[in-house]
Every structure is written in structure tokens, then in C-alpha cells.
Design a protein around this motif. Structure first.
Motif, PDB file in Angstrom:
ATOM      1  N   SER A 197       0.828  -1.216   0.000  1.00 38.40           N
ATOM      2  CA  SER A 197       0.000   0.000   0.000  1.00 38.40           C
ATOM      3  C   SER A 197       0.860   1.264   0.000  1.00 38.40           C
ATOM      4  O   SER A 197       0.428   2.305  -0.486  1.00 38.40           O
ATOM      5  CB  SER A 197      -0.997  -0.009   1.160  1.00 38.40           C
ATOM      6  N   ASP A 198       2.103   1.186   0.490  1.00 43.01           N
ATOM      7  CA  ASP A 198       2.998   2.360   0.510  1.00 43.01           C
ATOM      8  C   ASP A 198       3.662   2.641  -0.833  1.00 43.01           C
ATOM      9  O   ASP A 198       4.135   3.746  -1.072  1.00 43.01           O
ATOM     10  CB  ASP A 198       4.129   2.151   1.539  1.00 43.01           C
ATOM     11  N   ALA A 199       3.724   1.629  -1.702  1.00 51.61           N
ATOM     12  CA  ALA A 199       4.516   1.764  -2.928  1.00 51.61           C
ATOM     13  C   ALA A 199       3.843   2.648  -3.976  1.00 51.61           C
ATOM     14  O   ALA A 199       2.628   2.622  -4.135  1.00 51.61           O
ATOM     15  CB  ALA A 199       4.787   0.390  -3.514  1.00 51.61           C
ATOM     16  N   ASP A 200       4.653   3.446  -4.686  1.00 53.16           N
ATOM     17  CA  ASP A 200       4.151   4.258  -5.789  1.00 53.16           C
ATOM     18  C   ASP A 200       4.026   3.417  -7.060  1.00 53.16           C
ATOM     19  O   ASP A 200       3.219   3.704  -7.926  1.00 53.16           O
ATOM     20  CB  ASP A 200       5.110   5.423  -6.083  1.00 53.16           C
ATOM     21  N   LEU A 201       4.900   2.401  -7.158  1.00 51.73           N
ATOM     22  CA  LEU A 201       4.877   1.522  -8.328  1.00 51.73           C
ATOM     23  C   LEU A 201       5.205   0.097  -7.886  1.00 51.73           C
ATOM     24  O   LEU A 201       6.160  -0.112  -7.133  1.00 51.73           O
ATOM     25  CB  LEU A 201       5.907   2.003  -9.369  1.00 51.73           C
ATOM     26  N   ILE A 202       4.392  -0.843  -8.333  1.00 47.39           N
ATOM     27  CA  ILE A 202       4.631  -2.254  -8.001  1.00 47.39           C
ATOM     28  C   ILE A 202       4.868  -3.036  -9.281  1.00 47.39           C
ATOM     29  O   ILE A 202       4.111  -2.931 -10.238  1.00 47.39           O
ATOM     30  CB  ILE A 202       3.448  -2.852  -7.218  1.00 47.39           C
ATOM     31  N   LEU A 203       5.941  -3.785  -9.266  1.00 53.35           N
ATOM     32  CA  LEU A 203       6.279  -4.631 -10.409  1.00 53.35           C
ATOM     33  C   LEU A 203       6.191  -6.092 -10.007  1.00 53.35           C
ATOM     34  O   LEU A 203       6.811  -6.506  -9.030  1.00 53.35           O
ATOM     35  CB  LEU A 203       7.719  -4.331 -10.826  1.00 53.35           C
ATOM     36  N   TRP A 204       5.445  -6.863 -10.773  1.00 54.59           N
ATOM     37  CA  TRP A 204       5.372  -8.298 -10.519  1.00 54.59           C
ATOM     38  C   TRP A 204       5.298  -9.021 -11.847  1.00 54.59           C
ATOM     39  O   TRP A 204       5.120  -8.382 -12.893  1.00 54.59           O
ATOM     40  CB  TRP A 204       4.189  -8.631  -9.601  1.00 54.59           C
ATOM     41  N   VAL A 205       5.428 -10.332 -11.834  1.00 59.41           N
ATOM     42  CA  VAL A 205       5.347 -11.076 -13.079  1.00 59.41           C
ATOM     43  C   VAL A 205       3.881 -11.188 -13.485  1.00 59.41           C
ATOM     44  O   VAL A 205       3.497 -10.844 -14.594  1.00 59.41           O
ATOM     45  CB  VAL A 205       6.009 -12.462 -12.961  1.00 59.41           C
ATOM     46  N   GLY A 206       3.055 -11.641 -12.568  1.00 59.76           N
ATOM     47  CA  GLY A 206       1.628 -11.778 -12.864  1.00 59.76           C
ATOM     48  C   GLY A 206       1.022 -12.933 -12.089  1.00 59.76           C
ATOM     49  O   GLY A 206       1.725 -13.642 -11.361  1.00 59.76           O
ATOM     50  N   PRO A 207      -0.275 -13.141 -12.240  1.00 57.23           N
ATOM     51  CA  PRO A 207      -0.968 -14.161 -11.449  1.00 57.23           C
ATOM     52  C   PRO A 207      -0.419 -15.580 -11.641  1.00 57.23           C
ATOM     53  O   PRO A 207      -0.610 -16.437 -10.784  1.00 57.23           O
ATOM     54  CB  PRO A 207      -2.415 -14.069 -11.929  1.00 57.23           C
ATOM     55  N   GLY A 208       0.285 -15.817 -12.754  1.00 56.04           N
ATOM     56  CA  GLY A 208       0.851 -17.144 -12.986  1.00 56.04           C
ATOM     57  C   GLY A 208       2.034 -17.457 -12.082  1.00 56.04           C
ATOM     58  O   GLY A 208       2.406 -18.614 -11.927  1.00 56.04           O
ATOM     59  N   LEU A 209       2.650 -16.433 -11.491  1.00 55.01           N
ATOM     60  CA  LEU A 209       3.779 -16.669 -10.593  1.00 55.01           C
ATOM     61  C   LEU A 209       3.445 -16.272  -9.155  1.00 55.01           C
ATOM     62  O   LEU A 209       3.485 -17.102  -8.256  1.00 55.01           O
ATOM     63  CB  LEU A 209       5.029 -15.904 -11.063  1.00 55.01           C
ATOM     64  N   GLU A 210       3.123 -14.986  -8.953  1.00 54.36           N
ATOM     65  CA  GLU A 210       2.872 -14.515  -7.586  1.00 54.36           C
ATOM     66  C   GLU A 210       1.367 -14.400  -7.363  1.00 54.36           C
ATOM     67  O   GLU A 210       0.842 -13.292  -7.201  1.00 54.36           O
ATOM     68  CB  GLU A 210       3.541 -13.161  -7.324  1.00 54.36           C
ATOM     69  N   GLY A 211       0.693 -15.557  -7.369  1.00 54.06           N
ATOM     70  CA  GLY A 211      -0.760 -15.575  -7.171  1.00 54.06           C
ATOM     71  C   GLY A 211      -1.169 -14.907  -5.874  1.00 54.06           C
ATOM     72  O   GLY A 211      -2.252 -14.329  -5.766  1.00 54.06           O
ATOM     73  N   PHE A 212      -0.272 -14.935  -4.881  1.00 52.13           N
ATOM     74  CA  PHE A 212      -0.565 -14.368  -3.561  1.00 52.13           C
ATOM     75  C   PHE A 212      -0.774 -12.849  -3.627  1.00 52.13           C
ATOM     76  O   PHE A 212      -1.298 -12.245  -2.700  1.00 52.13           O
ATOM     77  CB  PHE A 212       0.561 -14.697  -2.567  1.00 52.13           C
ATOM     78  N   LEU A 213      -0.334 -12.212  -4.735  1.00 51.81           N
ATOM     79  CA  LEU A 213      -0.454 -10.752  -4.849  1.00 51.81           C
ATOM     80  C   LEU A 213      -1.740 -10.319  -5.556  1.00 51.81           C
ATOM     81  O   LEU A 213      -2.124  -9.159  -5.482  1.00 51.81           O
ATOM     82  CB  LEU A 213       0.743 -10.198  -5.635  1.00 51.81           C
ATOM     83  N   SER A 214      -2.375 -11.272  -6.253  1.00 50.20           N
ATOM     84  CA  SER A 214      -3.511 -10.914  -7.112  1.00 50.20           C
ATOM     85  C   SER A 214      -4.561 -10.071  -6.389  1.00 50.20           C
ATOM     86  O   SER A 214      -4.959  -9.017  -6.870  1.00 50.20           O
ATOM     87  CB  SER A 214      -4.173 -12.168  -7.672  1.00 50.20           C
ATOM     88  N   LYS A 215      -4.980 -10.552  -5.212  1.00 49.71           N
ATOM     89  CA  LYS A 215      -6.075  -9.888  -4.513  1.00 49.71           C
ATOM     90  C   LYS A 215      -5.667  -8.497  -4.030  1.00 49.71           C
ATOM     91  O   LYS A 215      -6.364  -7.521  -4.262  1.00 49.71           O
ATOM     92  CB  LYS A 215      -6.522 -10.750  -3.325  1.00 49.71           C
ATOM     93  N   VAL A 216      -4.504  -8.435  -3.366  1.00 52.68           N
ATOM     94  CA  VAL A 216      -4.077  -7.185  -2.742  1.00 52.68           C
ATOM     95  C   VAL A 216      -3.768  -6.110  -3.795  1.00 52.68           C
ATOM     96  O   VAL A 216      -3.981  -4.923  -3.569  1.00 52.68           O
ATOM     97  CB  VAL A 216      -2.897  -7.429  -1.763  1.00 52.68           C
TER      98      VAL A 216
END
Ligand SMILES: [Zn+2]
Length: 341
Positions: free
Chosen positions: A102-121
Motif C-alpha cells: 500500500s505504501d509503494a508508488d509503483l509495483i512490479l510483478w510477473v503476474g498471477p501465474g507466478l505470484e498468485g498471492f499478490l492478485s487480490k491485494v
């Protein structure tokens, strides 16, 4: 007197006018001063947007290294979510991770195929503040399968077969062409969010792309030479992380230890592994620092096939402008060492 006073009165009138003007000026100065003080006291962000460093959060270390290659000389703070020993394939978020997101101005991730734990947040962040390197995944199309991943092994198998489909293979940071394209996209986003330092980002991008291209030519020559000297032999990797890398560099991967990272290989797969090692075609087996490969190591030690640890997440690499190139260099050395032990 009269003419005199008459001659004086315009002077008096002038000085009155000057006094009034001076007064207006003073009032204006005081009031704007007050306004500035009030603004800086309450919303310092809107007054001086460039005094605060841009906060970038990446899911995994290789993405952090990619961002760092574009931000040298700028005031950009790049944090990484996953600790060094964690694998993105099965990570559970901590409360502090949610704060970082929530503090970040920009978030970089691969996508739901790798970091599924991030999808919701990440759903609660504006689109302009999130970048996925591979936005689509088979899980995103089949949510029902995803929900049952941890309960039923057969569902997990199903997902994983698709995960490592060429286009959906989530290990995009191990694909030099994808990295090149991603660096350009990251530069665009950084410049949009922090236009004051756009020229610096752009200069870093140009330098990085040039250096990456030059390095890739050298790495390709070296890896082709290593594969040639291994002839028809090849290597076994720990989990299917390197498919993109192997395609790019034309390397001979014979198999994987664990199709589903984090799970012990099944009896059938262990038998297959045994057969490969017996075949005399395996130059080495690569393990990864994120996974405990004791069982594999003990199995392989009897057969005298070398075991080397190669880290697809580059956890030991220093985060700086050359970090990503150093990561690729270290990976290439690992493959060279594995092909020509
Ligand atoms: Zn992986």
C-alpha cells in the motif's frame, strides 16, 4: 502659500499613493507567506512532489535488479517483497508485506501465474501504479482450479502443465527478449510517475540496453561453446525455471528434478530421474538455494554426477546499475560450469 501648498499637495498625494501601494504590497507579502506556510504545513507532497523518492516495490529480486539498472543517479527507492530464501511459487504474504504494497508508488510483478498471492491485494491499487510482466495466466482464466490447488494434487498438475506452456511460462526474467521489452515499459512508467527525473531514466535505459545487447552476444558465444564441448550430453535442472533461457541460448536440458517446486518428486518421476543419471548423458544436476534438495543430492552422490547450485532468483547479486547484467553473467557461469564440469 496657496501656490506653494498647491505645489505641495501633488507631492503629498504622491507619497500617500506610495504609502498605500507599500501597504498593499506588505499585505500581499504577508498573506502569500501565510498561504505558503499553510500549504507546506498540511500537504507538503503537493507543494514539492520531487523531494520524496519514488517508492518502487518488486515481487522478486530479478525485477528489483531490472529497475535498479534504470534508476542510477535518481532518487528512487527500490524494495523487494520476497525474502532471499523464499520461492514465489508458494509464498504467503505477511502483514508487513501488505503495508509495503500500500505504501509503494509503483509495483512490479510477473503476474498471477507466478505470484498468485499478490492478485487480490493488487486489485486495490490503481492500474497506473502496477505493472505485470506477464498479465495473463492460465490461473486467471480458471479461477476454480486455482482455488483447489492446495487441496487436490491432480488440479495442481493440471495448472502446472499450462504454467510452463511457452507463452505462459512465468519465468520471464530468464528470457532476454522479454527483459529488453520490460525495461522499456518500466522506463515509461518511471518517467510518468516521476517526470522530473525522466531524462536520467532514459539515459540509464539506453546505457542498459546497449550493455545488455553486448553482453548477450558474449554469453551466447560462451554458452554455445560450452554446449558444443558437452556434445550430446545435457543437464538436469531442479524445477522448470529455465525453459525460456534454454531456448534463447540453445542448451540441452534433459529433464527436471521437481515438476512442481516445493513438492517432493513422485516415485514415477524419481525412477525417471534415476534412469537419466544412469544413462551417462547427464553432465550435472542443478539445484537451487530456495529448495532443499537433500534427497536428490544423496541420490546423485552415489552416481558421481556433479551437483551445482545455480540461483534463478539471483539472491546474492548486489542491487546496483549493473546488477542485472551481473545476474545474467552469474547464471551463464553456472550453466557453463554445469555443461563442462
Ligand atoms: Zn520457478
Amino acid at each position: 502659500m496657496y501656490p506653494e501648498s498647491e505645489s505641495h499637495s501633488p507631492l503629498l498625494y504622491k507619497s500617500y499613493k506610495q504609502l498605500i501601494l507599500l501597504g498593499i504590497c506588505l499585505i500581499l507579502m504577508l498573506s502569500t507567506g501565510k498561504a505558503t506556510a499553510a500549504a507546506s504545513g498540511s500537504t507538503i507532497d503537493s507543494v514539492k512532489p520531487t523531494t520524496k523518492p519514488l517508492k518502487v516495490l518488486t515481487s522478486i529480486k530479478p525485477l528489483q535488479l531490472m529497475v535498479a539498472s534504470l534508476t542510477a543517479g535518481t532518487r528512487t527507492d527500490i524494495q523487494v517483497l520476497l525474502p532471499p530464501t523464499a520461492s514465489p511459487h508458494h509464498y504467503a504474504m505477511k502483514p508487513s508485506d501488505r503495508v509495503a504494497v500500500s505504501d509503494a508508488d509503483l509495483i512490479l510483478w510477473v503476474g498471477p501465474g507466478l505470484e498468485g498471492f499478490l492478485s487480490k491485494v493488487l486489485g486495490s491499487k490503481p492500474d497506473s501504479n502496477v505493472m505485470a510482466l506477464l498479465p495473463k495466466s492460465i490461473e486467471a482464466d480458471h479461477d476454480h482450479d486455482h482455488d483447489h490447488d492446495h487441496d487436490h494434487d491432480h488440479d495442481h498438475d493440471h495448472d502446472h502443465d499450462h504454467d510452463h506452456d511457452q507463452a505462459l511460462d512465468p519465468h520471464v526474467w530468464l528470457d532476454p527478449n522479454q527483459v529488453r521489452a520490460a525495461l522499456i515499459r518500466i522506463n515509461d512508467l518511471l518517467s510518468e510517475l516521476n517526470p522530473g527525473e525522466a531524462a536520467l531514466y532514459k539515459a540509464n535505459l539506453n546505457r542498459t540496453l546497449k550493455a545488455l545487447d553486448t553482453r548477450l552476444v558474449t554469453l551466447k558465444e560462451r554458452l554455445i561453446t560450452a554446449q558444443k564441448s558437452a556434445r550430446s550430453k545435457g543437464f538436469i535442472v531442479f524445477h522448470p525455471a529455465y525453459d525460456r533461457w534454454i531456448r534463447y541460448f540453445n542448451l540441452n536440458q534433459l529433464g527436471v528434478v521437481s515438476i512442481h517446486p516445493g513438492q517432493a518428486p513422485g516415485a514415477k518421476h524419481l525412477a525417471q530421474l534415476h534412469q537419466w543419471i544412469h544413462s551417462g548423458k547427464v553432465t550435472c544436476v542443478m539445484i537451487e538455494p530456495q529448495y532443499d534438495a537433500k534427497r536428490v543430492q544423496s541420490m546423485i552422490r552415489e552416481k558421481a554426477v556433479p551437483v551445482v547450485s545455480v540461483d534463478p532468483l539471483g539472491q546474492s547479486i548486489t542491487v546496483d546499475g549493473d546488477g542485472f547484467l551481473n545476474f545474467y553473467e552469474t547464471l551463464a557461469k553456472g550453466f557453463e560450469g554445469c555443461l563442462t564440469p
